[in-house]
Scaffold this motif. Sequence first.
Motif, short mmCIF file in Angstrom:
data_model
loop_
_atom_site.label_atom_id
_atom_site.label_comp_id
_atom_site.label_asym_id
_atom_site.label_seq_id
_atom_site.Cartn_x
_atom_site.Cartn_y
_atom_site.Cartn_z
N SER A 1 4.42 -1.02 -6.33
CA SER A 1 5.28 -1.86 -5.49
C SER A 1 6.30 -1.03 -4.74
CB SER A 1 5.98 -2.91 -6.36
OG SER A 1 5.05 -3.75 -6.99
N SER A 2 6.99 -0.12 -5.45
CA SER A 2 7.99 0.72 -4.78
C SER A 2 7.35 1.67 -3.79
CB SER A 2 8.79 1.50 -5.82
OG SER A 2 7.94 2.32 -6.59
N LEU A 3 6.14 2.12 -4.10
CA LEU A 3 5.44 3.02 -3.18
C LEU A 3 5.10 2.30 -1.88
CD1 LEU A 3 4.01 5.70 -2.55
CD2 LEU A 3 2.00 4.82 -3.73
N LEU A 4 4.59 1.07 -1.98
CA LEU A 4 4.19 0.33 -0.79
C LEU A 4 5.39 -0.07 0.06
CD1 LEU A 4 1.36 -1.96 -2.23
CD2 LEU A 4 1.14 0.17 -0.95
N LEU A 5 6.57 -0.24 -0.57
CA LEU A 5 7.77 -0.56 0.20
C LEU A 5 8.13 0.55 1.16
CD1 LEU A 5 10.05 -2.32 -2.45
CD2 LEU A 5 8.98 -3.35 -0.44
N ASP A 6 7.71 1.76 0.85
CA ASP A 6 7.97 2.90 1.73
C ASP A 6 6.90 3.08 2.79
OD1 ASP A 6 10.28 3.56 0.34
OD2 ASP A 6 9.21 4.86 -1.07
N LEU A 7 5.92 2.14 2.82
CA LEU A 7 4.79 2.29 3.75
C LEU A 7 4.66 1.05 4.63
CD1 LEU A 7 2.13 3.77 1.27
CD2 LEU A 7 3.56 5.01 2.92
N PRO A 8 5.47 0.94 5.68
CA PRO A 8 5.33 -0.22 6.59
C PRO A 8 3.99 -0.24 7.31
CG PRO A 8 6.82 1.43 7.51
CD PRO A 8 6.55 1.84 6.11
N CYS A 9 3.29 0.89 7.33
CA CYS A 9 1.98 0.93 7.98
C CYS A 9 0.99 0.00 7.28
CB CYS A 9 1.44 2.35 7.99
SG CYS A 9 1.20 3.05 6.33
N ILE A 10 1.23 -0.35 6.01
CA ILE A 10 0.33 -1.24 5.30
C ILE A 10 0.33 -2.62 5.96
CG2 ILE A 10 -0.08 -2.42 3.11
CD1 ILE A 10 -0.84 0.47 3.00
N THR A 11 1.52 -3.11 6.31
CA THR A 11 1.61 -4.40 6.99
C THR A 11 0.86 -4.37 8.32
OG1 THR A 11 3.77 -4.81 5.98
CG2 THR A 11 3.19 -6.15 7.90
N GLY A 12 1.03 -3.30 9.07
CA GLY A 12 0.32 -3.17 10.34
C GLY A 12 -1.18 -3.13 10.15
N ALA A 13 -1.64 -2.45 9.10
CA ALA A 13 -3.07 -2.37 8.83
C ALA A 13 -3.64 -3.74 8.48
CB ALA A 13 -3.34 -1.37 7.71
N PHE A 14 -2.87 -4.55 7.74
CA PHE A 14 -3.31 -5.91 7.45
C PHE A 14 -3.46 -6.72 8.73
CE2 PHE A 14 -2.17 -5.40 2.91
CZ PHE A 14 -3.28 -6.03 2.36
N MET A 15 -2.52 -6.59 9.65
CA MET A 15 -2.60 -7.31 10.92
C MET A 15 -3.83 -6.89 11.71
SD MET A 15 1.44 -7.26 12.02
CE MET A 15 1.13 -8.17 13.54
N VAL A 16 -4.11 -5.59 11.70
CA VAL A 16 -5.31 -5.09 12.39
C VAL A 16 -6.57 -5.67 11.75
CG1 VAL A 16 -6.69 -3.03 12.85
CG2 VAL A 16 -4.21 -2.98 13.22
N ALA A 17 -6.63 -5.65 10.42
CA ALA A 17 -7.82 -6.15 9.72
C ALA A 17 -8.04 -7.63 10.00
CB ALA A 17 -7.67 -5.91 8.22
N HIS A 18 -6.98 -8.43 9.98
CA HIS A 18 -7.13 -9.86 10.24
C HIS A 18 -7.54 -10.12 11.68
CE1 HIS A 18 -5.67 -12.03 6.58
NE2 HIS A 18 -5.30 -10.80 6.27
N ALA A 19 -6.97 -9.37 12.63
CA ALA A 19 -7.34 -9.56 14.03
C ALA A 19 -8.81 -9.22 14.25
CB ALA A 19 -6.45 -8.69 14.93
N ILE A 20 -9.28 -8.13 13.67
CA ILE A 20 -10.69 -7.74 13.82
C ILE A 20 -11.60 -8.76 13.15
CG2 ILE A 20 -12.39 -6.01 13.15
CD1 ILE A 20 -10.30 -3.89 13.65
N GLY A 21 -11.17 -9.29 12.00
CA GLY A 21 -11.96 -10.32 11.33
C GLY A 21 -12.14 -11.55 12.20
N ASP A 22 -11.08 -11.96 12.89
CA ASP A 22 -11.18 -13.11 13.78
C ASP A 22 -12.10 -12.82 14.97
OD1 ASP A 22 -9.47 -14.57 12.20
OD2 ASP A 22 -7.68 -14.03 13.33
N VAL A 23 -12.05 -11.58 15.46
CA VAL A 23 -12.88 -11.22 16.62
C VAL A 23 -14.36 -11.19 16.24
CG1 VAL A 23 -13.42 -9.38 18.25
CG2 VAL A 23 -11.04 -9.95 17.79
N VAL A 24 -14.70 -10.56 15.12
CA VAL A 24 -16.12 -10.39 14.79
C VAL A 24 -16.78 -11.70 14.38
CG1 VAL A 24 -15.84 -7.98 14.13
CG2 VAL A 24 -15.60 -9.75 12.40
N THR A 25 -15.99 -12.63 13.83
CA THR A 25 -16.56 -13.92 13.43
C THR A 25 -16.43 -14.98 14.51
OG1 THR A 25 -14.48 -14.56 12.37
CG2 THR A 25 -16.15 -13.50 10.99
N GLY A 26 -15.66 -14.70 15.55
CA GLY A 26 -15.47 -15.68 16.62
C GLY A 26 -14.68 -16.89 16.17
#
Length: 625
Positions: A156-181
């Motif tokens: 938990s403390s490690l991930l708090l130092d990694l805001p890139c994780i939130t951005g990666a989740f946004m990328v993954a969800h956006a791509i999921g919406d695109v590939v499934t239409g």
Amino acid sequence: MSGGCSIRALWILNNQETVIFSRRFSVVEKRWKLACKRENNGISSLLPTDAEISNGFSERKKREGSARGYGIRVTQSAEGSDSWVDDPITRHIIGIYISKEDEEGQYLLWPLVLHIKGQYYILVLPLVEPQHLKAYERMCKRSDCGNCIGVEESLSSLLLDLPCITGAFMVAHAIGDVVTGELVEPEVVVNASPSVGGLLDSLTGSIGIPSISARAKPVAAPVAASTTSGIAVMGSNSSEAPRISSRPADKDALQTFISTSMPFGTPLDLSLSNMLAIKVSGFSSSDMPPTDVKQPAWKPYLYKGKQKILFTVHETVYAAMYDRDEIPDTITISGQVNCRAELEGLPDVSFPLTGLNTCHIEVLSFHPCAQVSEQGADKQAMMFSPPLGNFVLMRYQAFCSHTPPIKGFYQLSMVSEDEGAFLFKLRLMEGYKAPLTMDFCTVTMPFPRRRVVSFDGNPSIGTVLTTDHSVEWKIITTGRGITGKSIEATFPGTIKFAPRPVQRIPSLSSSVYGNLIEDDSDIEPESSTNANLEDYLLEKMIKDLSPVDLEEPFCSQAYDYAKVSFKIVGGTLSGMSIDPKSVTIYPSVKAPVDLSSQVVSGDYILWNTLGKCPFAISPKEGRSG
């Protein structure tokens, strides 16, 4: 997000765990290799091939028990695995061990954000520092279990130092919406009787931004005709929000979206509607913003036309109703404020958020375009520079400030192996006054493990439909909503099921699945060394069962319940609202403001009073017991 998130690579796998699409960003990868060389700590700086990712993902699935994994340490967990870390977040942020064909040994690829959409597994690898990867490797070999108090390193403390994780989740969800239409725009509802200004013309179709002309503007979905309740909804029909695409994207379309939304691996704008508009029309030099104003990435076009602002407060209510003295009922609300601001130029819109304590608001989050100043516990001022089209301005979690919209109980008693007697006693909209209106209400009794042969019963109100595996009670149908009054509804009846054969499944480790099949006389355990409940349930679902979440320890097939579906318009259950008269625009412009509200049911469950039911014991109860 552009300064805090960079993507090294991403992969899309099908349900056979074969990579069908991958993209690597060499600019970001050079930064990773330089960091590894600088620290010289033995971390591999290479990205795996598609075949290596596929093999590593398959091995992890076998090791962790499923694609997502257990998330907690169990007897099957091996040192070095994600579940060894003993944190539920490892179901979504995973690590894969990569074995090189021409080398001995293996190396860990982490953090990989895992998003499952449809039949696809989407893996996104953000850029972190080598020290973060080393820290996670140490956690994977630690002897203690879980994030203990006083431990120097925790996930938990490690991930708090990694805001890139939130951005990666946004990328993954956006791509999921695109590939499934399946990308759906936030729904914006327009009142037939606007609260401010004259928006009756919106019912004729002027709500949508016109088609792209010489003054380049993004394409918007047309407006549906007004419904019987006096509401117009954007999109193809009144029950669904407009979809950007109705079919899965091909690889060329996916490549175009990735190249446009995250050039060189840095996410800038993940809005597919903006990407499509740019692809169709490009940028118009006639729509340049003022020289002293910076044009944000979320607004690539400037609107031209009649100006107006539309707000919709959309809430989803979740409830677990037990009708038992020893188990309290629970009801929670997840809400969002959707907005569509058709304003020329790049104006700022502001309004006060008041009554946050009165509305029992617990959690607030905002669109990146919003700025919120702290002015006190019960009052906040919000200012935002709106993007084009429909967007979610704000999300929140809240408690219900009213009594539950549907109260009562459901009882089901099996009088024999294949025949049961049931009873509903419900009260709808008790204490609710106009303008709150219940547009429709349906109660469904699902029987995923039994086939309904016959049914007998007469409800006091509404109609009944049956299928092979359910009984559906339509109490209120759309167009016959109730306003300003409560309704008492009763429904006694009997139901008969087809006889079922005894099913055999492998024995399961109680340390993994607990007593999932306890007291189920229809299931006869059989010893096996290769127990896999997931494969068994998947096989059964394909044959004759409705879909369920295979990885939930409290499987819905083990309990008797009824699910309530409804929609309420004209207000909210939390009390959240916006005063249209308090909305200001700078630079000042005359633009009518319209506000609408609606509430829909999420998982609104009536547990069988006479049967088994899952519930959580409060910490106080746990200590006293």
